[in-house]
Design an enzyme around this catalytic site. Sequence first.
Site, short mmCIF file in Angstrom:
data_model
loop_
_atom_site.label_atom_id
_atom_site.label_comp_id
_atom_site.label_asym_id
_atom_site.label_seq_id
_atom_site.Cartn_x
_atom_site.Cartn_y
_atom_site.Cartn_z
N CYS A 72 0.83 -1.20 0.00
CA CYS A 72 0.00 0.00 0.00
C CYS A 72 0.87 1.25 0.00
CB CYS A 72 -0.93 0.00 1.21
SG CYS A 72 -0.08 -0.21 2.79
N GLY A 73 2.02 1.17 -0.63
CA GLY A 73 2.88 2.34 -0.71
C GLY A 73 3.43 2.74 0.65
#
Length: 299
Positions: free
Chosen positions: A68-69
């Site tokens: 998710c970055g």
Amino acid sequence: KAMELIAASRIVKSQQRVLAARPYAEEITTVIANLAAAGAGGGAPLLAKRDEINTVCTIVVTGDRGLCGAYNSNAIRMAERNMAAQEAAGQSTALVTVGKKANGYFRFRGYAIADSFDGFLDEPHYENARQIAAAVVPKFEDGTYDRVDLIYTQFLSAGSQEVVTRQFLPLDTSDITDGPSDGPAADYEFEPSPDAILDRLLPRYAEARLFAALLEGAASFFAAQQRAMKSATDNAEDLIIKLSRAMNRARQDAITTEIMEIVGGAEALRAGAQGGMDLIPDNALAIGDLLVDSVDYRN
């Protein structure tokens, strides 16, 4: 690509849950404001500010999963900076982690974790917020914690999220002291007393604020995951194109080298041919021409 599509679909559902929980938070704020207008709240434990801050508890909300970055790392770094500032000011710190990523990170680095909660961040429920509040509120009321900070990712839009630090306890009194601002104020009669009602409502108010933070964190997680997976998909497609071109170029170079060797050998045979050996160069050239015609340069 599949994870990108799944995350995109869950963003909408998470946004709907945020909007669905908002009326409850607004109404309970209105009720508390009306109680404050009636003179309640003077001795409420959850509103009492300490003259001296000795111990600060930090609640950090992350996700249970990665991919998710920078969603998890941004919240974790904010918590580390927050606790470092408290320690620099001579205050003791306590840590409550919400999410497997925060729990694993701080536990691996030797932080003392007072409480940890995980397993529900994809789809938090009000009962989850109640469990977290039950672990923190009593310790604030008995003086173990002098202040409680809440760190989570605020959902602004599908393309924008921001890690924020909010004071969770003591509760912010601005919404209470300001009172309702729209329309004329109603005159209420309370039974039991306004203070007794407020003492019952303030824990619910704290749970509602915590639940709203969990919902916004879930929506922010899926938005961050959707962007991360889209970026990964685009990068993979670019890499496929680059590697395919490199592979085709290498194969074409190998085929060209083989053709040049065949033609060079045929020319050498033709140059040194004598007598009945004249048929050999022609056969070699015919084989070379056949190989050239059979090469499929499109692949």
